[in-house]
Every structure is written in C-alpha cells, then in structure tokens.
Design a protein around this motif. Structure first.
Motif, short mmCIF file in Angstrom:
data_model
loop_
_atom_site.label_atom_id
_atom_site.label_comp_id
_atom_site.label_asym_id
_atom_site.label_seq_id
_atom_site.Cartn_x
_atom_site.Cartn_y
_atom_site.Cartn_z
N ALA A 54 2.86 1.45 0.06
CA ALA A 54 4.29 2.12 0.54
C ALA A 54 5.06 2.47 -0.84
CB ALA A 54 5.67 1.56 1.46
N ASP A 55 4.62 1.60 -1.83
CA ASP A 55 5.01 1.42 -3.23
C ASP A 55 4.53 2.46 -4.16
OD1 ASP A 55 6.66 -1.07 -2.66
OD2 ASP A 55 5.56 -1.89 -3.80
N LEU A 56 2.89 2.32 -3.25
CA LEU A 56 2.41 3.40 -4.15
C LEU A 56 2.12 4.44 -4.07
CD1 LEU A 56 -0.98 4.18 -5.68
CD2 LEU A 56 -1.78 4.05 -4.02
N ILE A 57 2.47 5.11 -2.69
CA ILE A 57 3.38 6.55 -1.75
C ILE A 57 4.14 6.65 -2.99
CG2 ILE A 57 3.52 7.63 -0.09
CD1 ILE A 57 1.67 6.58 1.73
N GLU A 115 16.90 10.32 -9.10
CA GLU A 115 16.70 10.28 -7.40
C GLU A 115 16.04 9.07 -7.06
OE1 GLU A 115 18.09 13.34 -3.98
OE2 GLU A 115 16.05 13.29 -4.56
N LEU A 116 15.60 8.44 -6.36
CA LEU A 116 14.76 7.81 -6.03
C LEU A 116 13.97 7.78 -4.27
CD1 LEU A 116 11.98 6.20 -6.85
CD2 LEU A 116 13.51 4.46 -6.47
N ARG A 117 13.54 8.18 -3.58
CA ARG A 117 12.65 8.64 -3.03
C ARG A 117 11.57 7.78 -2.56
NH1 ARG A 117 10.85 14.55 -1.51
NH2 ARG A 117 11.42 14.30 0.66
N LEU A 118 12.32 6.73 -1.71
CA LEU A 118 10.75 5.84 -1.12
C LEU A 118 9.64 6.13 0.21
CD1 LEU A 118 13.41 2.55 -1.30
CD2 LEU A 118 12.35 4.08 -2.28
N ALA A 119 8.87 6.02 0.38
CA ALA A 119 7.64 5.78 1.63
C ALA A 119 8.13 5.23 2.73
CB ALA A 119 6.30 5.47 0.68
N ALA A 120 8.86 3.92 2.93
CA ALA A 120 9.15 2.62 3.25
C ALA A 120 10.29 2.79 3.54
CB ALA A 120 8.05 2.43 3.56
N ALA A 121 11.17 2.57 4.05
CA ALA A 121 12.51 1.43 3.97
C ALA A 121 12.92 0.13 3.55
CB ALA A 121 13.53 1.81 5.36
#
Length: 485
Positions: free
Chosen positions: A349-352, A289-295
């Motif tokens: 967002a990628d870093l978060i 599962e991957l939760r992203l910091a931004a859409a």
C-alpha cells in the motif's frame, strides 16, 4: 389541557418518500409502486397517487396489483437510499431551526420555538417549508403543535390542535396490536382514553400506552434530539515565527500527525485522503493533498509520503500556520494479535501510494477474477488502491500469461496442424495438449463468440514457442489467442 403552550414542535411526514425519490430522477404519470420482498412474496411498500387511484394500496401483493393495473411500473425497495435522502432532508431542515431530529424512517421533527418570527409567523414558516418541498417534488404533510406527540398525530391524521381528543387512538404512535386491543374494548378515540380509568389500562396494555397519552397531552416531556455531528478529523498548528525550510515543514507535519492519528484511532477509523494546508504570512495558502492506497493511521508510515508534495511548496516569505485534515476516512477496526499473528506494515500500500502521487492512483491497476469460462471475460481490471486482492483464478487448465485477440492461421482438420505459419514464422508442433471445449455464454452478446463453441489446445513448438490455439467446428478454422511463458 396543553401545558407546553410556549413550546412549538413541527412534525414533517413524507408519506411517499421512497416513490418520490425515484420519480424525482425519472418522472412518470403512470401508476408507480416500490415493492419490498417479504419472504417469497413481493408486497407494495410505497406508491404514487396514480397507483392509489387505480385501487392499489400498501401491503398489497405485487402480483395482484399487476392484475388490477397492467400498465403498472415497479421498482425494488432500496431502504439505504431512502435513508440517505431523509438525512439530506434533515440537513436541509436546519435552515428553519437548529433542533431537527428523525421521526421514524419517513419523517422529521423540528423544535421551532423562538424561530417562527424569522419568517413573520408560524403559518408563514410552514408555508415556506411546504412550498420548497413542493418545488423539489417531495410530498409532505406538516403540522405544528405544543407537543411532539400532538404534532405527529396532526401530521398523520389531520385536524386542528384543539381537536386532538377526536383523533383515533392510532394517532398516539402505538403498536398495531395495542390499537386493535383498544378498539375491541370500544376505545376508539383519544378522548375515550382520557375518560377511562388509567390503572386498568396500564395493567392490560403496559406503561407505554399512558406514556404516549401523557406525551401528547403535554403531561410528560419529549425532547427533540438532533443528530450528533460527525467527528472532525483535523488539527492545526500556529507557529510563533514563520518557517520556510522543507525540514521545518516536515517536522511540523510530524507534530500534527500524532494527534490526528490519535483521533482516528479513538473512532476506529483510518485516513484515505489527507489535506495539508500551509498558510503563508501574506495570507496566501497552498495545499498538499495525499491520497492513500489503503486506510492508515500510523504517523511513521504517513509522514514520508508527504515528502514529495512538501518539496514542491513555495513558502514565500514564510509559513505561519499549518492545518492537517483527513478529508476521507474509512473504518479501520482493531485486529486481534497473537504469537502467530503479528501486525505487519502493508508495504505494498505504501508503494502504491508513492507511485500514485506521481501518476495517479487510478492508473495503478490489478487483475481480479471474474465468474466466466470465456477467456476474455475471466478477469476484471480495477484500480489497486480501491479494490482488494482476491484469489479465485481456478481455470480447469492452465491459461496463457499473454492473451490477445484471435489471430487466424492456415490449417485444416480438427486435429492440431503439424506445421503452421504465424506472424511470419513457420512453426512445428512438438506436443499438443487438449482439447478443452468452451461453449459461448448465450445470455451475453459477444460478436467474437457468435461462431459457436471452441476447442482449445496447448501447443509446444520445436522453435520454443508455447501457444494457445483453438478450433471452431461450426465454421472450421484455427486461431492463435495466447502465448504461455
């Protein structure tokens, strides 16, 4: 008279949808109303039976209702929540037939043709609907007929299907002004309309009147249109030979990301949560599962974020099927670009996201401004992945970079002390800037501010410390609350 004898339509009307929604969570036998604001006036939007027995009615001013009923309980209208409840009821009604549509903002329409025999007969089907909704504490009025218009009329005005002609003209789902105009002409029932010449009615009231009449009588078809199912953002890849290497799994994931992101782009959506399901040859499955910091919907940005999860996968004797699904999506519309407005990847967002996969997205937080002059209340702390960065830190004077609970010091007088002792250090004041007077927010309970207003000073000491001190005139005393960089 009825041509659609083989077709059976059920109209399901929820006359107290808004009040039932609130009273299900907070039951009460007292008079209860839902009030909606129209201009500067609050009007009754929905009410329970106890309020009706007290003489209240829809459209009544809330102020007048309180004079009639002093113990009245009211809540503001929330149409969005009512809509969500109606959508939930529509999904529930699919247990009775696959064709379920909306009928305005407080009803449903079901095409039960060919479904009633599963409950024995039509009467048993309606009884089961009514019993289930009664257990859920939702009031409903049901009616079945050969046409959609007739079912609606019977559910709202009652009577048998054979007595349609005796119902008032309002049972034809007409506009209020049309109903008033017909009543002024002496046409009060549907039977009066059918006995009147059609051409004069069409010229005076338009084609909608005759259309509604024909739909109720079955002369014009009126289909039941179910709500379209939401798009499914998932793709699957079945492999001819099992794979087990990390590089092969990442290559397969890359192949799946391209069509998935294309589906997201077609709907102007972006993924916030992705689930990669890896099925092994022994039929066991593992999920990443991957939760992203931004859409997001750019395959090149998303693919590296799967690396850590894929590394921990146990491939066993091999993986023969991979499924990728966007389990949570958000609107991500296209943006206008130009020579001075080029799209740039959101590296933050990628870093978060990368850090969040290790410690959890909720643990990466940011400061947000709050509308308060009180130092402790002038900011909020929120998860960075679920909040937008904001400006708005506009204090009248600079604020310290470190803020801590007030610490008392030994000093007297309203002017800053020339020398004072703090944290076992003796400090000498070189420059004092202030005061900045801050009064407490009397409408908020805060024990730390019950002593009254504070006079804040910025103190530069000869020892190099730059402190934020305040003095309380009501209860004389000095305190240190912050330190500047």
């Amino acid at each position: 008279m009825f041509t659609g004898t083989h077709r059976r339509i059920v109209s399901m009307w929820f006359p107290r949808l808004a009040s039932d929604r609130v009273l299900r969570a907070h039951p009460s036998e007292a008079p209860f109303v839902i009030a909606a604001r129209t201009g500067s006036t609050e009007l009754i939007y929905c009410l329970n039976p106890a309020a009706e027995q007290a003489g209240l009615h829809r459209g009544m001013r809330l102020a007048d209702a309180r004079s009639f009923c002093p113990d009245l309980i009211s809540r503001p209208a929330e149409p969005a929540r009512d809509t969500r409840l109606l959508r939930s009821l529509r999904r529930w009604a699919e247990r009775f037939c696959p064709w379920v549509g909306f009928e305005g903002t407080d009803g449903l329409v079901l095409d039960i043709t060919g479904s009633a025999h599963l409950w024995g007969d039509e009467a048993a089907l309606l009884a089961d609907m009514r019993a289930r909704l009664e257990r859920a504490r939702i009031e409903v009025r049901l009616a079945a007929a050969g046409t959609r218009g007739t079912a609606w009329a019977l559910a709202h005005f009652g009577d048998t299907e054979d007595g349609l002609l005796a119902l008032p003209v309002a049972a034809l789902r007409l506009a209020p002004e049309t109903v008033t105009g017909l009543q002024r002409l002496g046409l009060r029932s549907i039977g009066d309309l059918t006995a009147s010449p059609r051409a004069p009615l069409a010229r005076r009231f338009g084609p909608d009147l005759l259309l509604r009449l024909d739909q109720a009588l079955g002369a014009q078809p009126e289909p039941v249109t179910p709500e379209a199912e939401p798009p499914q953002f998932s793709v699957r890849l079945t492999l001819p030979e099992p794979i087990g290497l990390e590089a092969d799994v990442m290559a397969a994931t890359e192949r799946l990301l391209a069509p998935l992101c294309a589906k997201l782009a077609a709907q102007d959506m972006g993924a916030r949560r992705l689930c990669l399901t890896l099925r092994r040859v022994d039929q066991a499955s593992q999920q990443v599962e991957l939760r992203l910091a931004a859409a997001m919907r750019e395959p090149a940005r998303i693919l590296p974020l799967f690396q850590r999860g894929v590394t921990e996968v146990d491939a066993g004797f091999g993986i023969d099927q991979i499924r990728l699904e966007a389990t949570q999506v958000e609107p991500l519309p296209l943006q206008q670009i130009g020579p001075t407005n080029q799209p740039r990847p959101d590296h933050l967002a990628d870093l978060i996201t990368r850090i969040g996969t290790r410690i959890g997205l909720e643990n990466i937080q940011r400061f947000l401004p709050a509308d308060s002059h009180i130092p402790e209340r002038s900011f909020l702390i929120a998860p960075a992945a679920f909040s937008e960065a904001q400006g708005g830190f506009h204090a009248p004077r600079p604020r310290p970079i470190r803020l801590f609970p007030p610490e008392p010091i030994h000093a007297s007088g309203a002017q800053p002390p020339a020398r004072f002792r703090w944290r076992r250090m003796t400090l000498t004041t070189a420059r004092a800037t202030g005061p900045e007077r801050i009064t407490p927010e009397w409408w908020l309970p805060d024990d730390n501010w019950r002593s009254g207003l504070r006079d804040y000073w910025k103190i530069d000491t000869r020892e190099g410390r730059r402190l934020w001190l305040f003095y309380t005139p009501q209860n004389p005393g000095w305190f240190v609350q912050g330190e500047f960089a």
